[in-house]
Design a protein around this motif. Sequence first.
Motif, PDB file in Angstrom:
ATOM      1  N   TYR A   1       6.906  11.070   3.224  1.00  0.00           N
ATOM      2  CA  TYR A   1       8.209  10.538   2.832  1.00  0.00           C
ATOM      3  C   TYR A   1       9.046   9.987   3.980  1.00  0.00           C
ATOM      4  O   TYR A   1       9.875   9.097   3.777  1.00  0.00           O
ATOM      5  N   LYS A   2       8.865  10.511   5.190  1.00  0.00           N
ATOM      6  CA  LYS A   2       9.737  10.109   6.294  1.00  0.00           C
ATOM      7  C   LYS A   2       9.053   9.248   7.354  1.00  0.00           C
ATOM      8  O   LYS A   2       9.728   8.681   8.215  1.00  0.00           O
ATOM      9  N   ILE A   3       7.728   9.153   7.284  1.00  0.00           N
ATOM     10  CA  ILE A   3       6.983   8.486   8.360  1.00  0.00           C
ATOM     11  C   ILE A   3       7.404   7.020   8.483  1.00  0.00           C
ATOM     12  O   ILE A   3       7.393   6.274   7.501  1.00  0.00           O
ATOM     13  N   LYS A   4       7.827   6.628   9.662  1.00  0.00           N
ATOM     14  CA  LYS A   4       8.204   5.266  10.064  1.00  0.00           C
ATOM     15  C   LYS A   4       9.578   4.830   9.546  1.00  0.00           C
ATOM     16  O   LYS A   4       9.989   3.694   9.784  1.00  0.00           O
TER      17      LYS A   4
ATOM     18  N   ARG B   1       0.815  -1.220   0.000  1.00  0.00           N
ATOM     19  CA  ARG B   1       0.000   0.000   0.000  1.00  0.00           C
ATOM     20  C   ARG B   1       0.844   1.265   0.000  1.00  0.00           C
ATOM     21  O   ARG B   1       0.370   2.346  -0.327  1.00  0.00           O
ATOM     22  N   GLY B   2       2.114   1.144   0.351  1.00  0.00           N
ATOM     23  CA  GLY B   2       2.987   2.313   0.373  1.00  0.00           C
ATOM     24  C   GLY B   2       3.291   2.887  -0.987  1.00  0.00           C
ATOM     25  O   GLY B   2       3.782   4.014  -1.089  1.00  0.00           O
ATOM     26  N   VAL B   3       3.017   2.140  -2.053  1.00  0.00           N
ATOM     27  CA  VAL B   3       3.229   2.656  -3.405  1.00  0.00           C
ATOM     28  C   VAL B   3       1.970   3.420  -3.817  1.00  0.00           C
ATOM     29  O   VAL B   3       0.935   2.822  -4.085  1.00  0.00           O
TER      30      VAL B   3
ATOM     31  N   GLY C   1      14.594  13.087  -2.721  1.00  0.00           N
ATOM     32  CA  GLY C   1      14.574  11.662  -3.026  1.00  0.00           C
ATOM     33  C   GLY C   1      14.143  10.802  -1.862  1.00  0.00           C
ATOM     34  O   GLY C   1      13.917  11.279  -0.751  1.00  0.00           O
ATOM     35  N   ARG C   2      14.075   9.493  -2.123  1.00  0.00           N
ATOM     36  CA  ARG C   2      13.531   8.545  -1.155  1.00  0.00           C
ATOM     37  C   ARG C   2      14.575   7.593  -0.575  1.00  0.00           C
ATOM     38  O   ARG C   2      14.229   6.680   0.166  1.00  0.00           O
ATOM     39  N   THR C   3      15.844   7.755  -0.947  1.00  0.00           N
ATOM     40  CA  THR C   3      16.910   7.000  -0.291  1.00  0.00           C
ATOM     41  C   THR C   3      17.186   7.641   1.068  1.00  0.00           C
ATOM     42  O   THR C   3      16.622   8.692   1.400  1.00  0.00           O
ATOM     43  N   MET C   4      18.058   7.046   1.863  1.00  0.00           N
ATOM     44  CA  MET C   4      18.214   7.531   3.239  1.00  0.00           C
ATOM     45  C   MET C   4      18.748   8.963   3.294  1.00  0.00           C
ATOM     46  O   MET C   4      18.219   9.798   4.033  1.00  0.00           O
ATOM     47  N   PHE C   5      19.796   9.280   2.529  1.00  0.00           N
ATOM     48  CA  PHE C   5      20.256  10.662   2.519  1.00  0.00           C
ATOM     49  C   PHE C   5      19.227  11.555   1.837  1.00  0.00           C
ATOM     50  O   PHE C   5      19.020  12.699   2.256  1.00  0.00           O
ATOM     51  N   GLY C   6      18.582  11.061   0.789  1.00  0.00           N
ATOM     52  CA  GLY C   6      17.552  11.847   0.128  1.00  0.00           C
ATOM     53  C   GLY C   6      16.429  12.211   1.075  1.00  0.00           C
ATOM     54  O   GLY C   6      15.977  13.358   1.117  1.00  0.00           O
ATOM     55  N   MET C   7      15.963  11.242   1.853  1.00  0.00           N
ATOM     56  CA  MET C   7      14.902  11.514   2.814  1.00  0.00           C
ATOM     57  C   MET C   7      15.386  12.453   3.911  1.00  0.00           C
ATOM     58  O   MET C   7      14.651  13.337   4.358  1.00  0.00           O
ATOM     59  N   ALA C   8      16.607  12.248   4.360  1.00  0.00           N
ATOM     60  CA  ALA C   8      17.137  13.094   5.428  1.00  0.00           C
ATOM     61  C   ALA C   8      17.234  14.547   4.972  1.00  0.00           C
ATOM     62  O   ALA C   8      16.941  15.479   5.733  1.00  0.00           O
TER      63      ALA C   8
END
Length: 435
Positions: A164-167, A26-28, A149-156
């Motif tokens: 984008y950052k929840i959970k 469901r996240g997509v 973006g949605r990678t870890m640095f991108g999200m940060a």
Amino acid sequence: MNAPNEKLPLKTNGDLMSRRAAALPRGVGQGHALFAERAENAEIWDVEGRRWIDFCAGIAVVNTGHCHPRVMEAARQQLQSFTHTCFQVVAYEAYVELCERLNVAAPGSTPKKSFLVNTGAEAVENAVKIARAATGRSGLIAFGGGFHGRTMFGMALTGKVAPYKIKFGPFPGEIFHVPFPNALQGVSEDDSIAAIERLFATSIEASRVAAIFIEPVQGEGGYVPAPLGFLRRLRALCDRHGILLVADEVQTGIARCGKMFASEHYGVEPDIITMAKGLGGGLPVAAVVGKAEIMDAAEVGGLGSTYAGNPVAVAGALAVLDAVEEERLCARSMALGERMRARFGSMMARFPSIVEVRGLGAMTAVEFCHNGDPQRPAADIATALKNEAAKRGLLLLLCGPHGNVLRVMVPLTIPHAVLDEGLDIIEASLREVGA
């Protein structure tokens, strides 16, 4: 098994949505409950045969339109030769040619180098690596409302929590956010610069900051252009403290804003530029371009990716650059933006919920608030508009921290008749929803 002359059952969007729900997490997300069968320029036909006007362009990807003939032919020709070798194993000339052309196109007179990756998020991750390698520093600064973006640095680096950052935390450390200048929200250039100076005094010394990341026009943050003088002030601040300026041009690049790169409007030479989206004309390719000395900071083998610079995507990207030049898409982007903002400006005079029409080049936004109050974002009106327009055959997307901004991302090749048809649908939909 079907009999020889028996027709196969017609696929429907509803049936495919049911299959999607069973097969995908469901996240997509999905902006519109339909499935494409084919597309051409600024139009999409779904599996049920319905035509849609596309004001989304795959989220500002198909700047040259769906299935641009030059891009399609370049991809076909490359498919007949080879589809993959991994450039780091066996190289191919087209990769080098694309980097050469990007080096020339990047703003500023400093010699440039570039390399290819797969996505905008991957470009941002690599920009972080290069900035840290070049400076020997670790700290990073970005802006509230920015999307990287949605990678870890991108999200940060991204300055928006939901969705984008929840959970997904905790995120990499030593990343700091400051307000992006936005006159409508009462945030001035001085406020943003002062916030950075406060960071240096209260959170991290300037000598430990590797880079400041900025979108010249915020994308997910609401299609908010940086004030013309702000990037110059940011450039001066970075130079004063030995900090690298990274322009995230994933959405603003490749003629979207009326020049090859939006930062050209500001008379600023970034140290590093990230790009993707429009570069491949619908094929997945991204790039990091920067000052040669900075780009050489990483050790041999420190940069790369198995699929990066895929030969078919690179062929498409070279064709995109040809099309941008030969079809004068930078100039057309400016003209399209003026045409759209003039039309939205006339709507603003009649619909009090529209509080601002803004943009740079073809990158255009309409912000909705209740009773014309910028402090009362009207996501309900924006959503109702999106849904009503869809009923009438127009695909739209929203953005902004509160989801109350209509962002218009037409292909730069859209015919004026199709553009005006879509704008007519927006105006009719606004009347219908009582905006």
